[in-house]
Design a protein around this motif. Sequence first.
Motif, short mmCIF file in Angstrom:
data_model
loop_
_atom_site.label_atom_id
_atom_site.label_comp_id
_atom_site.label_asym_id
_atom_site.label_seq_id
_atom_site.Cartn_x
_atom_site.Cartn_y
_atom_site.Cartn_z
N MET A 118 10.24 -0.07 2.40
CA MET A 118 9.74 -1.31 2.29
C MET A 118 9.12 -1.29 1.33
SD MET A 118 9.28 -3.37 5.55
CE MET A 118 10.92 -4.16 6.76
N GLY A 119 8.37 -1.57 0.50
CA GLY A 119 7.26 -1.25 -0.06
C GLY A 119 5.69 -1.40 -0.04
N VAL A 120 4.65 -0.58 -0.40
CA VAL A 120 3.31 -0.82 0.29
C VAL A 120 2.45 -0.77 -0.49
CG1 VAL A 120 1.73 0.56 1.28
CG2 VAL A 120 3.96 0.61 2.22
N ILE A 121 1.58 -1.70 -0.88
CA ILE A 121 0.04 -2.58 -2.13
C ILE A 121 -0.18 -2.51 -1.36
CG2 ILE A 121 2.40 -3.06 -3.50
CD1 ILE A 121 0.88 -6.44 -2.64
N ASN A 122 -1.73 -2.53 -2.06
CA ASN A 122 -2.91 -3.17 -1.37
C ASN A 122 -3.59 -3.95 -2.94
OD1 ASN A 122 -4.24 -1.57 -3.56
ND2 ASN A 122 -5.67 -0.54 -2.02
N SER A 123 -4.85 -4.69 -2.67
CA SER A 123 -5.35 -5.58 -3.20
C SER A 123 -5.45 -5.30 -5.32
CB SER A 123 -6.97 -6.05 -3.30
OG SER A 123 -7.16 -4.56 -3.00
N LEU A 124 -5.15 -3.69 -5.26
CA LEU A 124 -5.58 -3.64 -6.46
C LEU A 124 -3.84 -3.11 -6.26
CD1 LEU A 124 -8.82 -0.65 -6.37
CD2 LEU A 124 -7.94 -3.31 -6.95
N ILE A 129 5.57 3.75 -0.42
CA ILE A 129 7.10 3.69 0.17
C ILE A 129 7.54 4.28 0.82
CG2 ILE A 129 9.97 2.81 -0.17
CD1 ILE A 129 9.52 3.05 -3.11
N VAL A 130 8.01 2.81 2.20
CA VAL A 130 7.44 3.27 3.95
C VAL A 130 9.46 4.42 3.55
CG1 VAL A 130 8.49 3.11 5.68
CG2 VAL A 130 6.84 1.32 4.43
N ASP A 131 9.10 5.75 4.22
CA ASP A 131 10.38 6.57 4.34
C ASP A 131 10.49 6.50 6.00
OD1 ASP A 131 11.18 9.15 3.37
OD2 ASP A 131 9.92 9.85 5.56
N ASP A 132 9.59 6.11 6.51
CA ASP A 132 10.18 6.44 8.21
C ASP A 132 8.86 5.67 9.21
OD1 ASP A 132 11.99 6.85 10.20
OD2 ASP A 132 11.31 9.89 10.11
N THR A 133 9.67 5.62 10.48
CA THR A 133 8.93 4.76 12.09
C THR A 133 9.64 5.43 12.40
OG1 THR A 133 10.62 3.18 11.46
CG2 THR A 133 9.21 2.81 9.66
N SER A 134 8.20 5.18 13.56
CA SER A 134 8.48 4.92 14.67
C SER A 134 7.67 3.79 15.90
CB SER A 134 7.30 6.04 15.87
OG SER A 134 6.24 6.00 15.29
N PRO A 135 7.89 3.94 16.94
CA PRO A 135 7.62 2.01 17.05
C PRO A 135 6.44 1.43 16.99
CG PRO A 135 9.01 3.45 19.01
CD PRO A 135 8.40 4.32 17.85
N ARG A 136 5.15 2.78 17.30
CA ARG A 136 3.49 2.55 16.92
C ARG A 136 3.50 2.54 14.98
NH1 ARG A 136 0.43 4.56 21.07
NH2 ARG A 136 -1.32 3.34 19.61
N TYR A 137 3.60 3.47 14.39
CA TYR A 137 3.55 4.00 12.95
C TYR A 137 4.55 4.31 11.99
CZ TYR A 137 -0.62 5.32 16.19
OH TYR A 137 -1.57 5.79 16.98
N SER A 148 9.15 10.93 -6.09
CA SER A 148 9.17 9.34 -6.36
C SER A 148 9.48 8.49 -7.77
CB SER A 148 6.99 8.83 -5.40
OG SER A 148 7.30 7.67 -6.17
N GLN A 149 10.73 7.72 -7.44
CA GLN A 149 10.59 6.98 -8.59
C GLN A 149 10.80 5.42 -8.20
OE1 GLN A 149 14.38 8.71 -9.89
NE2 GLN A 149 13.45 10.44 -11.12
N TYR A 237 -0.92 -3.70 2.15
CA TYR A 237 0.03 -4.71 2.96
C TYR A 237 0.91 -3.59 2.87
CZ TYR A 237 -4.24 -6.90 1.76
OH TYR A 237 -5.16 -7.94 1.65
N ILE A 238 2.34 -4.20 3.80
CA ILE A 238 3.83 -3.80 3.79
C ILE A 238 4.78 -5.19 3.56
CG2 ILE A 238 5.42 -2.98 4.80
CD1 ILE A 238 3.50 -1.43 6.71
N ILE A 239 5.49 -5.12 2.58
CA ILE A 239 5.91 -6.61 2.19
C ILE A 239 8.02 -6.13 2.91
CG2 ILE A 239 6.97 -7.25 -0.29
CD1 ILE A 239 5.02 -6.28 -2.01
#
Length: 257
Positions: A118-124, A129-137, A148-149, A237-239
Amino acid sequence: MLLLGISLGLTIQSHSYHRSKIISSANFLSGGVYEKINRVNEYMNLRAENDELVLENARLKSLLFNKEDTAKLPLPDTIKGVKPADIIVSKVIHNTYSTHENFLTLNSGSNDGVKPDMGVINSLGIVGIVDDTSPRYSTVVSILNMKSQINAKLKKSNHFGSLTWDGKSTGFVQLRDVPRLASVRKGDTIVTGGQSVIFPEGINIGTVETIYKETQTSFYVIKVKLFNDMTNLGHVYIIKSKDREELINLENKEKNE
Protein backbone atom coordinates in the motif's frame (compact mmCIF):
# COMPACT_ATOMS: atom_id res chain seq x y z
CA MET A 1 -6.70 42.76 62.97
CA LEU A 2 -10.32 41.68 63.45
CA LEU A 3 -11.44 45.23 64.20
CA LEU A 4 -9.40 46.50 61.23
CA GLY A 5 -11.06 44.00 58.96
CA ILE A 6 -14.52 44.97 60.20
CA SER A 7 -13.78 48.66 59.74
CA LEU A 8 -12.51 48.10 56.18
CA GLY A 9 -15.64 46.10 55.37
CA LEU A 10 -17.92 48.84 56.68
CA THR A 11 -15.93 51.46 54.76
CA ILE A 12 -16.19 49.52 51.50
CA GLN A 13 -19.94 48.93 51.93
CA SER A 14 -20.69 52.56 52.72
CA HIS A 15 -18.53 54.17 50.00
CA SER A 16 -19.17 53.30 46.34
CA TYR A 17 -15.74 54.51 45.23
CA HIS A 18 -13.89 52.12 47.57
CA ARG A 19 -16.27 49.28 46.64
CA SER A 20 -15.67 49.75 42.91
CA LYS A 21 -11.89 49.74 43.39
CA ILE A 22 -11.98 46.51 45.39
CA ILE A 23 -14.22 44.78 42.82
CA SER A 24 -11.98 45.96 39.99
CA SER A 25 -8.86 44.62 41.72
CA ALA A 26 -10.56 41.28 42.43
CA ASN A 27 -11.61 40.91 38.81
CA PHE A 28 -8.11 41.70 37.65
CA LEU A 29 -6.58 39.03 39.91
CA SER A 30 -9.18 36.35 39.14
CA GLY A 31 -9.03 37.14 35.42
CA GLY A 32 -5.28 36.70 35.42
CA VAL A 33 -5.58 33.37 37.21
CA TYR A 34 -8.28 32.14 34.81
CA GLU A 35 -6.19 33.21 31.83
CA LYS A 36 -3.21 31.25 33.11
CA ILE A 37 -5.40 28.20 33.70
CA ASN A 38 -6.90 28.52 30.22
CA ARG A 39 -3.46 28.68 28.63
CA VAL A 40 -2.45 25.52 30.47
CA ASN A 41 -5.64 23.76 29.35
CA GLU A 42 -5.11 24.85 25.75
CA TYR A 43 -1.56 23.50 25.83
CA MET A 44 -2.69 20.20 27.32
CA ASN A 45 -5.35 19.87 24.60
CA LEU A 46 -3.00 20.56 21.69
CA ARG A 47 -2.44 16.85 21.02
CA ALA A 48 -6.16 16.08 20.87
CA GLU A 49 -6.80 19.10 18.63
CA ASN A 50 -3.91 18.07 16.37
CA ASP A 51 -5.33 14.56 16.05
CA GLU A 52 -8.73 16.03 15.12
CA LEU A 53 -7.10 18.19 12.45
CA VAL A 54 -5.28 15.16 11.04
CA LEU A 55 -8.52 13.17 10.82
CA GLU A 56 -10.27 16.10 9.14
CA ASN A 57 -7.39 16.45 6.69
CA ALA A 58 -7.64 12.76 5.87
CA ARG A 59 -11.38 13.10 5.28
CA LEU A 60 -10.84 16.04 2.93
CA LYS A 61 -8.10 14.15 1.06
CA SER A 62 -10.43 11.20 0.65
CA LEU A 63 -13.08 13.49 -0.85
CA LEU A 64 -10.48 15.09 -3.11
CA PHE A 65 -9.12 11.76 -4.36
CA ASN A 66 -12.61 10.47 -5.15
CA LYS A 67 -14.00 13.68 -6.64
CA GLU A 68 -15.05 13.38 -10.24
CA ASP A 69 -13.92 16.09 -12.62
CA THR A 70 -17.22 17.28 -14.06
CA ALA A 71 -15.50 19.86 -16.26
CA LYS A 72 -14.14 17.17 -18.54
CA LEU A 73 -15.63 14.36 -20.52
CA PRO A 74 -15.14 10.85 -19.11
CA LEU A 75 -11.68 9.58 -19.99
CA PRO A 76 -10.23 6.07 -20.05
CA ASP A 77 -8.86 4.96 -16.69
CA THR A 78 -5.29 6.22 -16.91
CA ILE A 79 -4.23 4.59 -13.65
CA LYS A 80 -5.32 1.07 -14.57
CA GLY A 81 -8.32 1.04 -12.22
CA VAL A 82 -6.46 2.03 -9.06
CA LYS A 83 -8.86 4.08 -6.94
CA PRO A 84 -8.06 5.18 -3.37
CA ALA A 85 -11.23 3.83 -1.79
CA ASP A 86 -10.11 4.63 1.71
CA ILE A 87 -7.36 6.34 3.68
CA ILE A 88 -5.87 5.00 6.92
CA VAL A 89 -4.47 7.67 9.22
CA SER A 90 -1.26 6.56 10.89
CA LYS A 91 1.79 7.96 12.64
CA VAL A 92 5.50 7.40 12.11
CA ILE A 93 6.99 6.01 15.34
CA HIS A 94 10.41 5.17 13.93
CA ASN A 95 12.25 6.53 10.91
CA THR A 96 15.71 5.74 9.52
CA TYR A 97 17.39 7.90 6.91
CA SER A 98 21.13 7.43 7.42
CA THR A 99 21.60 4.05 5.69
CA HIS A 100 21.27 2.92 2.07
CA GLU A 101 18.10 0.93 2.81
CA ASN A 102 15.89 3.04 5.05
CA PHE A 103 12.59 2.01 6.60
CA LEU A 104 9.80 3.57 8.66
CA THR A 105 7.60 2.00 11.31
CA LEU A 106 3.94 3.06 11.62
CA ASN A 107 1.54 2.54 14.51
CA SER A 108 -1.08 0.92 12.27
CA GLY A 109 -1.16 -2.72 11.21
CA SER A 110 -3.31 -5.50 9.84
CA ASN A 111 -5.97 -4.85 12.51
CA ASP A 112 -6.45 -1.45 10.85
CA GLY A 113 -6.62 -2.90 7.34
CA VAL A 114 -3.01 -2.22 6.37
CA LYS A 115 -1.52 -4.62 3.83
CA PRO A 116 1.85 -4.90 2.07
CA ASP A 117 2.33 -2.79 -1.07
CA MET A 118 0.00 0.00 0.00
CA GLY A 119 1.22 3.51 -0.77
CA VAL A 120 2.08 5.89 2.07
CA ILE A 121 1.86 9.67 1.66
CA ASN A 122 1.45 12.81 3.75
CA SER A 123 0.21 16.32 3.02
CA LEU A 124 3.42 17.19 1.13
CA GLY A 125 3.90 14.09 -1.02
CA ILE A 126 4.86 10.44 -1.15
CA VAL A 127 6.68 8.75 1.75
CA GLY A 128 7.09 5.09 0.78
CA ILE A 129 5.41 1.70 0.32
CA VAL A 130 4.23 -0.71 3.02
CA ASP A 131 6.58 -3.67 3.24
CA ASP A 132 5.24 -5.84 6.07
CA THR A 133 2.61 -5.76 8.81
CA SER A 134 1.83 -7.12 12.25
CA PRO A 135 -1.56 -6.73 13.97
CA ARG A 136 -0.70 -3.28 15.37
CA TYR A 137 2.29 -2.05 13.35
CA SER A 138 3.67 -1.90 9.83
CA THR A 139 7.04 -1.26 8.20
CA VAL A 140 7.42 0.95 5.16
CA VAL A 141 10.15 1.01 2.52
CA SER A 142 11.13 4.67 2.47
CA ILE A 143 11.67 6.48 -0.82
CA LEU A 144 15.17 6.93 0.64
CA ASN A 145 15.88 3.26 -0.02
CA MET A 146 18.18 2.24 -2.86
CA LYS A 147 15.92 -0.73 -3.63
CA SER A 148 12.86 1.49 -4.02
CA GLN A 149 11.52 2.10 -7.54
CA ILE A 150 8.39 4.18 -8.08
CA ASN A 151 6.75 5.19 -11.33
CA ALA A 152 6.79 8.99 -11.68
CA LYS A 153 6.36 11.60 -14.39
CA LEU A 154 6.64 15.27 -15.26
CA LYS A 155 3.43 16.96 -14.14
CA LYS A 156 3.20 19.09 -17.29
CA SER A 157 3.47 16.12 -19.65
CA ASN A 158 3.16 12.35 -19.84
CA HIS A 159 6.89 11.65 -19.93
CA PHE A 160 7.52 8.93 -17.36
CA GLY A 161 10.54 7.64 -15.55
CA SER A 162 11.60 5.48 -12.62
CA LEU A 163 12.10 7.23 -9.28
CA THR A 164 15.12 5.89 -7.37
CA TRP A 165 17.58 7.06 -4.71
CA ASP A 166 21.36 7.11 -5.05
CA GLY A 167 22.00 6.79 -1.31
CA LYS A 168 23.49 10.27 -0.89
CA SER A 169 21.35 13.26 0.16
CA THR A 170 18.12 12.84 2.15
CA GLY A 171 16.61 15.80 0.31
CA PHE A 172 16.96 14.51 -3.25
CA VAL A 173 15.96 11.50 -5.35
CA GLN A 174 16.58 10.70 -9.02
CA LEU A 175 14.11 10.26 -11.86
CA ARG A 176 15.75 7.99 -14.43
CA ASP A 177 14.89 6.82 -17.95
CA VAL A 178 13.14 10.04 -18.98
CA PRO A 179 13.27 10.38 -22.80
CA ARG A 180 15.40 13.23 -24.16
CA LEU A 181 12.40 14.32 -26.19
CA ALA A 182 10.81 15.48 -22.94
CA SER A 183 10.70 19.22 -22.37
CA VAL A 184 12.03 19.67 -18.86
CA ARG A 185 13.55 22.56 -16.95
CA LYS A 186 14.54 23.43 -13.40
CA GLY A 187 11.53 23.98 -11.15
CA ASP A 188 9.17 21.62 -13.00
CA THR A 189 7.02 19.50 -10.70
CA ILE A 190 7.41 15.72 -10.50
CA VAL A 191 4.38 13.62 -9.50
CA THR A 192 3.43 9.95 -9.35
CA GLY A 193 2.67 8.41 -12.73
CA GLY A 194 -0.31 6.44 -13.89
CA GLN A 195 1.56 3.18 -14.49
CA SER A 196 1.27 1.93 -10.91
CA VAL A 197 -1.25 0.02 -8.80
CA ILE A 198 0.18 1.50 -5.61
CA PHE A 199 -0.09 5.28 -5.88
CA PRO A 200 -2.87 7.27 -7.55
CA GLU A 201 -1.68 9.48 -10.38
CA GLY A 202 -0.66 13.02 -9.55
CA ILE A 203 0.63 12.74 -5.97
CA ASN A 204 3.37 15.31 -5.40
CA ILE A 205 7.01 14.23 -5.15
CA GLY A 206 9.25 17.24 -5.71
CA THR A 207 10.71 19.68 -8.22
CA VAL A 208 13.44 19.40 -10.85
CA GLU A 209 16.80 20.56 -9.50
CA THR A 210 19.26 19.53 -12.21
CA ILE A 211 19.13 17.54 -15.46
CA TYR A 212 21.80 15.16 -16.70
CA LYS A 213 22.18 13.34 -20.00
CA GLU A 214 23.33 9.75 -19.79
CA THR A 215 26.17 9.35 -22.28
CA GLN A 216 25.43 5.70 -23.06
CA THR A 217 21.67 6.03 -23.48
CA SER A 218 19.12 8.43 -24.94
CA PHE A 219 17.58 9.26 -21.57
CA TYR A 220 17.72 12.00 -18.96
CA VAL A 221 18.55 11.56 -15.28
CA ILE A 222 16.73 14.23 -13.30
CA LYS A 223 17.73 15.22 -9.80
CA VAL A 224 14.50 15.86 -7.88
CA LYS A 225 14.30 18.02 -4.77
CA LEU A 226 11.73 16.43 -2.46
CA PHE A 227 8.79 18.39 -1.10
CA ASN A 228 9.00 16.25 2.03
CA ASP A 229 11.60 16.54 4.75
CA MET A 230 12.15 12.81 5.11
CA THR A 231 14.04 13.32 8.37
CA ASN A 232 10.99 14.87 10.05
CA LEU A 233 7.80 12.87 9.51
CA GLY A 234 4.71 12.77 11.72
CA HIS A 235 1.25 11.69 10.62
CA VAL A 236 0.91 9.88 7.31
CA TYR A 237 -1.89 8.46 5.17
CA ILE A 238 -1.96 4.87 3.95
CA ILE A 239 -3.83 4.51 0.67
CA LYS A 240 -6.06 1.48 0.30
CA SER A 241 -7.00 0.31 -3.16
CA LYS A 242 -9.87 -2.15 -3.49
CA ASP A 243 -8.98 -2.87 -7.11
CA ARG A 244 -5.33 -3.78 -6.54
CA GLU A 245 -5.70 -7.56 -6.08
CA GLU A 246 -8.11 -7.81 -9.02
CA LEU A 247 -5.69 -5.93 -11.28
CA ILE A 248 -2.69 -8.02 -10.24
CA ASN A 249 -4.61 -11.28 -10.79
CA LEU A 250 -5.75 -10.06 -14.22
CA GLU A 251 -2.22 -9.03 -15.25
CA ASN A 252 -0.76 -12.33 -14.01
CA LYS A 253 -3.42 -14.21 -15.99
CA GLU A 254 -2.48 -12.30 -19.15
CA LYS A 255 1.21 -13.02 -18.60
CA ASN A 256 0.56 -16.75 -18.16
CA GLU A 257 -1.48 -16.87 -21.34
